[in-house]
Design a protein around this motif. Structure first.
Motif, PDB file in Angstrom:
ATOM      1  N   PRO A 175      40.569  66.301  96.496  1.00  0.00           N
ATOM      2  CA  PRO A 175      40.288  65.667  97.807  1.00  0.00           C
ATOM      3  C   PRO A 175      40.492  64.157  97.788  1.00  0.00           C
ATOM      4  O   PRO A 175      41.049  63.589  98.747  1.00  0.00           O
ATOM      5  N   ASP A 176      40.051  63.484  96.721  1.00  0.00           N
ATOM      6  CA  ASP A 176      40.236  62.033  96.655  1.00  0.00           C
ATOM      7  C   ASP A 176      41.709  61.666  96.510  1.00  0.00           C
ATOM      8  O   ASP A 176      42.179  60.684  97.097  1.00  0.00           O
ATOM      9  N   LEU A 177      42.437  62.442  95.724  1.00  0.00           N
ATOM     10  CA  LEU A 177      43.867  62.175  95.572  1.00  0.00           C
ATOM     11  C   LEU A 177      44.589  62.297  96.908  1.00  0.00           C
ATOM     12  O   LEU A 177      45.422  61.450  97.256  1.00  0.00           O
ATOM     13  N   PHE A 182      42.070  56.200  94.784  1.00  0.00           N
ATOM     14  CA  PHE A 182      42.467  56.215  93.386  1.00  0.00           C
ATOM     15  C   PHE A 182      41.550  55.379  92.493  1.00  0.00           C
ATOM     16  O   PHE A 182      41.918  55.061  91.352  1.00  0.00           O
ATOM     17  N   ASP A 183      40.385  55.014  93.000  1.00  0.00           N
ATOM     18  CA  ASP A 183      39.473  54.176  92.208  1.00  0.00           C
ATOM     19  C   ASP A 183      38.164  54.888  91.881  1.00  0.00           C
ATOM     20  O   ASP A 183      37.228  54.283  91.383  1.00  0.00           O
ATOM     21  N   GLY A 242      45.982  70.463  91.456  1.00  0.00           N
ATOM     22  CA  GLY A 242      44.779  70.268  90.643  1.00  0.00           C
ATOM     23  C   GLY A 242      44.445  68.802  90.473  1.00  0.00           C
ATOM     24  O   GLY A 242      45.197  67.912  90.893  1.00  0.00           O
ATOM     25  N   ASP A 243      43.286  68.545  89.878  1.00  0.00           N
ATOM     26  CA  ASP A 243      42.854  67.175  89.615  1.00  0.00           C
ATOM     27  C   ASP A 243      43.867  66.463  88.714  1.00  0.00           C
ATOM     28  O   ASP A 243      44.606  67.093  87.944  1.00  0.00           O
ATOM     29  N   SER A 244      43.865  65.165  88.801  1.00  0.00           N
ATOM     30  CA  SER A 244      44.742  64.377  87.942  1.00  0.00           C
ATOM     31  C   SER A 244      44.225  64.371  86.506  1.00  0.00           C
ATOM     32  O   SER A 244      43.058  64.680  86.245  1.00  0.00           O
ATOM     33  N   ILE A 245      45.109  64.041  85.597  1.00  0.00           N
ATOM     34  CA  ILE A 245      44.751  63.802  84.199  1.00  0.00           C
ATOM     35  C   ILE A 245      45.243  62.400  83.869  1.00  0.00           C
ATOM     36  O   ILE A 245      46.443  62.118  83.966  1.00  0.00           O
TER      37      ILE A 245
END
Length: 272
Positions: A175-177, A182-183, A242-245
């Motif tokens: 959701p944030d991406l 990005f912080d 998916g979430d970032s890495i």
């Protein structure tokens, strides 16, 4: 042929300190065989050479003094065999530990070389392998001290300091991406290696197709590279899955030169 030797002569012959020989005498491990009644000097005999050589051999193996005393007091074959087998098991255990450390160091050297030689500011389409990770769902805002959540992660999973060669990563939620935030990070993880086994739960990151970019800098510099990745994703009609890495591959733990810092961002994707 000379039959008796002073403590100084024994020290030179066997390269054993005089203080050590006196200690062996005091505890009864190796007492001089003969005492001159006129001058009270104490002498060792040639018959004691073999015993001192055996003592030196057992000390080289790391056998404790008290176990050597037990052996020489009772002089049983079974006692010596048991003592040597126990030491053999200890040595085999240490060999396994050293082999594990060597593998970790080799992997870390490969990771550093890869981070140094891979082109920066370039997007690659890669397939990452499956990762085992120690995982902690914990919000982290860019600029906060990251050492505390790392410490919490280690404590929760029972990880000691020997795991430091592993990679530490943080993630931004989907959701944030998608909201271009990005912080703010939603989790922190530590990539586990084959030798790392912990009683607590762990998580698996599956093998996936991902976009990868590496850049000079740290997490503080990552925003523009997330934007670059999303621009590439939109251009190629890809969808985030998916979430970032995000992993700092080279940082202050390796070098004081900030110009050599390298951070990696990985975004899982699929075709729309």
């Amino acid at each position: 042929m000379k039959e008796f030797f002073t403590i100084g002569e024994m020290s030179k012959l066997f390269h054993v300190k005089i203080a050590t020989l006196r200690y062996y005498d005091e505890i009864g491990l190796l007492k001089p065989q003969y005492t001159n009644e006129q001058n009270n000097y104490r002498y060792y005999s040639t018959q004691q050479f073999e015993r001192l050589n055996s003592i030196k051999y057992l000390r080289t193996l790391g056998v404790p003094i008290n176990r050597m005393l037990d052996f020489y007091n009772y002089r049983e074959i079974d006692t010596l065999v048991e003592m040597l087998k126990k030491k053999q098991n200890e040595i085999n255990g240490k060999k396994r530990e050293l082999e594990e450390i060597e593998r970790k160091i080799s992997r870390r050297l490969t990771q550093i070389e890869d981070a140094v030689t891979t082109p920066l500011d370039t997007i690659f389409e890669v397939k990452i392998p499956e990762w085992r990770v120690a995982y902690l769902r914990r919000e982290y805002v860019l600029g906060d001290d990251i050492e505390y959540p790392i410490s919490e992660l280690s404590t929760n999973h029972g990880i000691d300091g020997e795991i430091f060669l592993g990679k530490i990563g943080i993630s931004i939620s989907v959701p944030d991406l998608k909201s271009n935030k990005f912080d703010r990070y939603s989790s922190i993880f530590m990539v586990l290696e084959d030798e790392d086994q912990f009683a607590t739960s762990e998580r698996t990151f599956p093998s996936r197709n991902c976009l990868q970019i590496r850049f000079k800098g740290t997490h503080m510099d990552s925003s523009r590279y997330y934007r670059k990745l999303f621009a590439y994703m939109n251009e190629h009609n890809y969808e985030l899955t998916g979430d970032s890495i995000e992993i700092t591959l080279i940082d202050y733990g390796i070098t004081n030169d900030r110009d050599k810092y390298v951070t990696e961002i990985v975004l899982p994707y699929t075709h729309r």
